[in-house]
Each structure stands twice: as structure tokens, then as C-alpha cells.
Scaffold this motif. Structure first.
Motif, PDB file in Angstrom:
ATOM      1  N   ILE A 370       0.850  -1.194   0.000  1.00 35.16           N
ATOM      2  CA  ILE A 370       0.000   0.000   0.000  1.00 35.16           C
ATOM      3  C   ILE A 370       0.880   1.236   0.000  1.00 35.16           C
ATOM      4  O   ILE A 370       1.802   1.349   0.817  1.00 35.16           O
ATOM      5  CB  ILE A 370      -0.912   0.018   1.243  1.00 35.16           C
ATOM      6  N   ALA A 371       0.593   2.146  -0.907  1.00 36.57           N
ATOM      7  CA  ALA A 371       1.323   3.416  -0.966  1.00 36.57           C
ATOM      8  C   ALA A 371       0.335   4.565  -0.879  1.00 36.57           C
ATOM      9  O   ALA A 371      -0.770   4.489  -1.430  1.00 36.57           O
ATOM     10  CB  ALA A 371       2.131   3.516  -2.258  1.00 36.57           C
ATOM     11  N   VAL A 372       0.743   5.626  -0.195  1.00 32.39           N
ATOM     12  CA  VAL A 372      -0.066   6.837  -0.084  1.00 32.39           C
ATOM     13  C   VAL A 372       0.792   8.018  -0.501  1.00 32.39           C
ATOM     14  O   VAL A 372       1.910   8.186  -0.007  1.00 32.39           O
ATOM     15  CB  VAL A 372      -0.593   7.051   1.346  1.00 32.39           C
ATOM     16  N   ALA A 373       0.264   8.822  -1.412  1.00 27.93           N
ATOM     17  CA  ALA A 373       0.970  10.021  -1.873  1.00 27.93           C
ATOM     18  C   ALA A 373       0.167  11.250  -1.480  1.00 27.93           C
ATOM     19  O   ALA A 373      -1.038  11.328  -1.735  1.00 27.93           O
ATOM     20  CB  ALA A 373       1.168   9.977  -3.382  1.00 27.93           C
ATOM     21  N   THR A 374       0.826  12.197  -0.831  1.00 28.04           N
ATOM     22  CA  THR A 374       0.215  13.471  -0.452  1.00 28.04           C
ATOM     23  C   THR A 374       1.009  14.591  -1.113  1.00 28.04           C
ATOM     24  O   THR A 374       2.033  14.338  -1.749  1.00 28.04           O
ATOM     25  CB  THR A 374       0.246  13.647   1.082  1.00 28.04           C
ATOM     26  N   PRO A 375       0.581  15.839  -0.980  1.00 29.83           N
ATOM     27  CA  PRO A 375       1.366  16.934  -1.555  1.00 29.83           C
ATOM     28  C   PRO A 375       2.780  17.024  -0.968  1.00 29.83           C
ATOM     29  O   PRO A 375       3.664  17.625  -1.580  1.00 29.83           O
ATOM     30  CB  PRO A 375       0.542  18.179  -1.199  1.00 29.83           C
ATOM     31  N   ASP A 376       3.003  16.425   0.202  1.00 27.75           N
ATOM     32  CA  ASP A 376       4.289  16.577   0.876  1.00 27.75           C
ATOM     33  C   ASP A 376       5.206  15.370   0.762  1.00 27.75           C
ATOM     34  O   ASP A 376       6.432  15.512   0.764  1.00 27.75           O
ATOM     35  CB  ASP A 376       4.060  16.886   2.362  1.00 27.75           C
ATOM     36  N   GLU A 377       4.619  14.149   0.677  1.00 32.40           N
ATOM     37  CA  GLU A 377       5.485  12.977   0.702  1.00 32.40           C
ATOM     38  C   GLU A 377       4.751  11.743   0.200  1.00 32.40           C
ATOM     39  O   GLU A 377       3.528  11.757   0.009  1.00 32.40           O
ATOM     40  CB  GLU A 377       5.995  12.716   2.120  1.00 32.40           C
ATOM     41  N   GLU A 378       5.539  10.673   0.002  1.00 31.10           N
ATOM     42  CA  GLU A 378       4.976   9.368  -0.324  1.00 31.10           C
ATOM     43  C   GLU A 378       5.419   8.378   0.747  1.00 31.10           C
ATOM     44  O   GLU A 378       6.572   8.390   1.178  1.00 31.10           O
ATOM     45  CB  GLU A 378       5.460   8.850  -1.684  1.00 31.10           C
ATOM     46  N   THR A 379       4.476   7.569   1.192  1.00 29.52           N
ATOM     47  CA  THR A 379       4.792   6.500   2.140  1.00 29.52           C
ATOM     48  C   THR A 379       4.315   5.185   1.551  1.00 29.52           C
ATOM     49  O   THR A 379       3.330   5.140   0.806  1.00 29.52           O
ATOM     50  CB  THR A 379       4.112   6.733   3.498  1.00 29.52           C
ATOM     51  N   VAL A 380       4.997   4.097   1.893  1.00 31.15           N
ATOM     52  CA  VAL A 380       4.635   2.787   1.364  1.00 31.15           C
ATOM     53  C   VAL A 380       4.879   1.739   2.434  1.00 31.15           C
ATOM     54  O   VAL A 380       5.841   1.837   3.201  1.00 31.15           O
ATOM     55  CB  VAL A 380       5.424   2.469   0.074  1.00 31.15           C
ATOM     56  N   ARG A 381       3.983   0.766   2.491  1.00 27.81           N
ATOM     57  CA  ARG A 381       4.122  -0.316   3.470  1.00 27.81           C
ATOM     58  C   ARG A 381       3.800  -1.643   2.817  1.00 27.81           C
ATOM     59  O   ARG A 381       2.869  -1.746   2.006  1.00 27.81           O
ATOM     60  CB  ARG A 381       3.186  -0.102   4.660  1.00 27.81           C
ATOM     61  N   THR A 382       4.567  -2.658   3.180  1.00 28.56           N
ATOM     62  CA  THR A 382       4.306  -4.027   2.740  1.00 28.56           C
ATOM     63  C   THR A 382       3.711  -4.794   3.900  1.00 28.56           C
ATOM     64  O   THR A 382       4.300  -4.859   4.986  1.00 28.56           O
ATOM     65  CB  THR A 382       5.596  -4.712   2.275  1.00 28.56           C
ATOM     66  N   LEU A 383       2.523  -5.365   3.684  1.00 27.25           N
ATOM     67  CA  LEU A 383       1.823  -6.120   4.719  1.00 27.25           C
ATOM     68  C   LEU A 383       1.772  -7.592   4.335  1.00 27.25           C
ATOM     69  O   LEU A 383       1.715  -7.946   3.154  1.00 27.25           O
ATOM     70  CB  LEU A 383       0.406  -5.591   4.893  1.00 27.25           C
ATOM     71  N   HIS A 384       1.759  -8.435   5.336  1.00 29.89           N
ATOM     72  CA  HIS A 384       1.602  -9.876   5.129  1.00 29.89           C
ATOM     73  C   HIS A 384       0.349 -10.300   5.887  1.00 29.89           C
ATOM     74  O   HIS A 384       0.365 -10.457   7.110  1.00 29.89           O
ATOM     75  CB  HIS A 384       2.848 -10.623   5.615  1.00 29.89           C
ATOM     76  N   LEU A 385      -0.739 -10.454   5.129  1.00 38.58           N
ATOM     77  CA  LEU A 385      -2.054 -10.637   5.734  1.00 38.58           C
ATOM     78  C   LEU A 385      -2.486 -12.101   5.689  1.00 38.58           C
ATOM     79  O   LEU A 385      -2.228 -12.805   4.708  1.00 38.58           O
ATOM     80  CB  LEU A 385      -3.081  -9.769   5.006  1.00 38.58           C
ATOM     81  N   PRO A 386      -3.179 -12.572   6.725  1.00 32.30           N
ATOM     82  CA  PRO A 386      -3.631 -13.963   6.769  1.00 32.30           C
ATOM     83  C   PRO A 386      -4.973 -14.148   6.081  1.00 32.30           C
ATOM     84  O   PRO A 386      -5.692 -13.185   5.813  1.00 32.30           O
ATOM     85  CB  PRO A 386      -3.758 -14.212   8.276  1.00 32.30           C
TER      86      PRO A 386
END
Length: 411
Positions: A370-386
Motif C-alpha cells: 500500500i502506498a499513499v501520496a500526499t502533496p508533501d510525501e509518499e509512504t509505502v508499506r508491505t503487509l503480510h495478511l492472513p
């Protein structure tokens, strides 16, 4: 005062209809400080109905029965109650005339089977049904009030609120209320929340602390019995403050708050808009974002980019990024989010790619990025879901929404 509820209907046992009546009855009893002793469901079987009603009358002060008082042959709750009470059924000529007149006024032929709804156990007190043609009734059996209501939820709720609950409150003699407040959290497991609040759970008797898990979110319910709602709130407030102190940013809402509603409030306060680009979730995030009334003011749109060609042509993802990293990768998710911001003209965009199953796609099943982009930055996370494909996709959508919240409200 001990109250039980009994739902009648084979369709409930088969899962064809969800028994919302049980939760409606439970919440109203709890709000009135009346002990809800037991819930049961049985099918349309006279022998089992007789046994269930007879047993309940030996252990509770009131039994609320829903269903089985309609016009069809399998509606035999009246007969069952009369049998357990050892009394005959009586025919209400006045109600039969009212039903005939109502059908005549609509210009429709009166089905004679409707006359079943004019029968009730002899001596039973009528509970008027202003939303339907099947009146309820109550009768004392073995010192227990047996209260019979229709299974149709809208009819049942109206009769419960207007006639049954006032009767039960007067019988119970309670003048107190039970107030519950639920703090909604995300980002911690139920075990983690339980450990952090373990002493509150063990040591608090009024208010009490309980944990509710649902779709990746954990609710912390604080319930209190007091003379008035204001007194209950005063007792709950310090416990709530301590829960919030311990759980911090994990708390995102209260009571009926949803993550979608919280996001829309935050976006509206900041004058921002949101959009999504979805591969593995296939539009679930967009569907949830648009569930909230007024969402058109904050939601720009969504791109369901299942095919790589859509990722590159519509979202502008560089094909080289996909070739070098694979489609299930953080660089691709980030590029999708940036592309969604540009294409949709959104201030904030969230993107999801992943391997939802049942067969793995580049990464093990359950790997969701999942990645989120805002006017200030981009964040990304990898999840391992059951879980299976449906659960992985649902949990990923929930996680994506919460990451949007944290991106626009980082404090």
C-alpha cells in the motif's frame, strides 16, 4: 430481572436471513439495565418450540419470542405458547374484521389464511402492530411473561420500543441506565490491545472494559451502569482518557465512527480530496470511500488498474519499474499512487498492489503493498495478511484507508 430472547424460523438456522432482531433486543435491554440472560434460535418445529418455550419459562422472568405469528401454516408460535400454558386459543373477531376492512379499502381480495393472525392464547394481552397485520401478545406462563412479536424487523422494533420495553422496565423496577462507549482502534492486534489494557480489564467493575475485533479493527467497549446517562458518562470519561493515553494514535474513532467517515471529516477540514488506484483490491477502497453521504465533495475517483497495461497507459507507471521490480513491489505501488494523484487531480491518493491468492503472484499469498501520496510525501508499506483471498483483500482495503488517515493527520 432475567430476560431471554428466542427467535423462531428455519430460515434463520439455514442462514438465509440474518437475525438482526436479536441484536436489537439485546441493545435495548442493555440500555435499560435489564439482564439479557440468553439468546436462542430454533426452526419452525412445534415439538422443539414447545420444549424451548417451556424450558425458558422455568429460568427467566420474561421471554421475548420473535417470529411464527404470521398467516402461513408454519407460523405456530401461538399454538406453541398456548400448549405450554395449557390454555386454548381464542379468535379475535374484532381484529379479523379490521383485517378484512383494510384489504377491502385497498381494493384487494382478502386471503382467508390471514385469519390465523386473529388467534391468540386465551387471556393474552394484545401488543398492537401499527406496521403490519400480525398483532403480538404477552401472557404469563409459570411466573414468566412470554412476549411474542413478529419476525419482520421493522414491525418488531416498533412494538419493542413503543410497548414491550416500557412494560419490561416497569416490571424490573430499575431506574438506572447502562451506557456503553466504544473506542475504535487500528494498527494493533487484539492480543496487544488486551495486554496494554489488561489491568483495566481485570480491575474495573463499573465501568467494565471489553474488546471487540472486526475486519482488522479492534474496539474497546467501556460500559457503565448508573442512575442517569450523565452519571455514567462521568464514570466512563476518566477510563476513556486512560485508554487513549495508552493506545495513542491507534484510536481513530468512537462509537459509530467508521474509518471512511473519519477520512472524509479530515479531508473536509483541510480542504483536501482523495483518489485511489487499485490492482489487487479491485475497487474495494473506492467503494468504501463512496459509502459515506457527501463523499462527492472529497472523493475525486478511482482507477482499477488490474492489467499492467492500465498501470502504464492510464497511471503513467514506467514499464521499466515493473520490469525491474515486479508488479507486486513497493516502487510500483508508489508509482501508482503518484499516477493517481496526477490523473485524478487528487490531493491524496492511495494505491494497492499485491498477491491476494489463491495462487501466489510474484510474492507469497497475503503480500499486499500500500502506498499513499500526499502533496508533501509518499509512504509505502508491505503487509503480510492472513486468510483466504476475500479476507486478504478486505483487510488490505481497511489498512489502506487507515494509512490514508495517518497520512493526512500525522499528529
Amino acid at each position: 430481572m432475567l430476560v431471554e430472547s428466542l427467535a423462531i424460523g428455519t430460515e434463520l438456522l439455514l442462514g438465509q436471513i440474518v437475525n438482526t432482531n436479536a441484536s436489537d433486543i439485546a441493545t435495548r435491554l442493555a440500555a435499560s439495565g435489564i439482564t439479557h440472560h440468553r439468546q436462542s434460535v430454533i426452526g419452525d418445529n412445534r415439538e422443539r418450540m414447545d420444549a424451548a418455550i417451556a424450558a425458558a419459562t422455568t429460568r427467566c422472568d420474561a421471554l421475548i419470542v420473535t417470529g411464527g405469528i404470521g398467516p402461513t401454516g408454519d407460523d405456530v408460535t401461538r399454538e406453541s405458547v398456548a400448549s405450554v400454558a395449557g390454555i386454548p386459543l381464542m379468535f379475535d373477531e374484532a381484529h379479523a374484521a379490521e383485517m378484512r376492512a383494510a384489504w377491502l379499502a385497498r381494493g384487494r381480495r382478502f386471503p382467508e389464511s390471514n385469519l390465523r393472525q386473529a388467534y391468540r392464547p386465551d387471556g393474552a394481552i394484545v401488543i398492537d402492530n401499527h406496521k403490519g397485520s400480525a398483532p403480538g401478545f404477552r401472557i404469563e406462563v409459570n411466573g414468566c411473561w412470554v412476549i411474542c412479536l413478529p419476525g419482520v424487523p421493522a414491525e418488531m422494533r416498533a412494538m419493542l420500543d413503543e410497548q414491550v420495553m416500557p412494560f419490561l422496565r416497569s416490571m424490573s423496577g430499575t431506574d438506572g441506565v447502562v451506557v456503553s462507549r466504544v473506542l475504535r482502534t487500528w494498527g494493533m492486534s487484539e492480543a496487544q490491545v488486551g495486554e496494554d489494557l489488561g489491568d483495566l480489564f481485570e480491575d474495573s467493575s463499573n465501568p467494565t472494559v471489553a474488546f471487540l475485533a472486526s475486519d482488522g479493527e479492534i474496539g474497546v467497549r467501556l460500559s457503565c451502569l448508573a442512575r442517569t446517562g450523565a452519571e455514567a458518562a462521568a464514570l466512563i470519561d476518566p477510563i476513556e482518557a486512560e485508554v487513549r493515553r495508552r493506545l495513542g494514535r491507534a484510536v481513530f474513532g468512537i462509537d459509530d465512527d467508521t474509518i471512511e467517515g473519519v477520512i472524509h471529516r479530515l479531508l473536509a477540514q483541510r480542504g483536501l480530496t482523495v483518489g485511489s488506484a487499485e490492482s489487487a483490491t479491485g475497487g474495494i477502497i473506492a467503494q468504501r470511500l463512496t459509502m459515506t453521504p457527501g463523499a462527492s465533495a472529497t472523493v475525486r475517483g478511482s482507477v482499477v488498474a488490474y492489467a499492467n497495461e492500465v498501470k502504464t497507459r492510464v497511471l503513467g507507471v514506467d514499464p521499466g519499474i515493473i520490469e525491474r521490480n515486479g508488479v507486486v513491489s513497493e516502487p510500483v505501488a508508489t508509482a501508482m499512487a503518484l499516477g493517481a494523484r496526477r490523473v485524478l487531480g487528487a490531493d491524496v491518493a492511495v494505491a494497492v498492489t499485491g498477491s491476494a491468492g489463491p495462487e501466489p503472484l510474484e510474492q507469497p499469498v497475503g503480500t499486499m503493498i500500500i502506498a499513499v501520496a500526499t502533496p508533501d510525501e509518499e509512504t509505502v508499506r508491505t503487509l503480510h495478511l492472513p486468510g483466504d483471498r476475500e479476507r486478504v483483500r478486505a483487510y488490505a482495503a481497511t489498512a489502506a484507508l487507515h494509512l490514508v488517515r495517518r497520512a493526512i493527520d500525522p499528529t
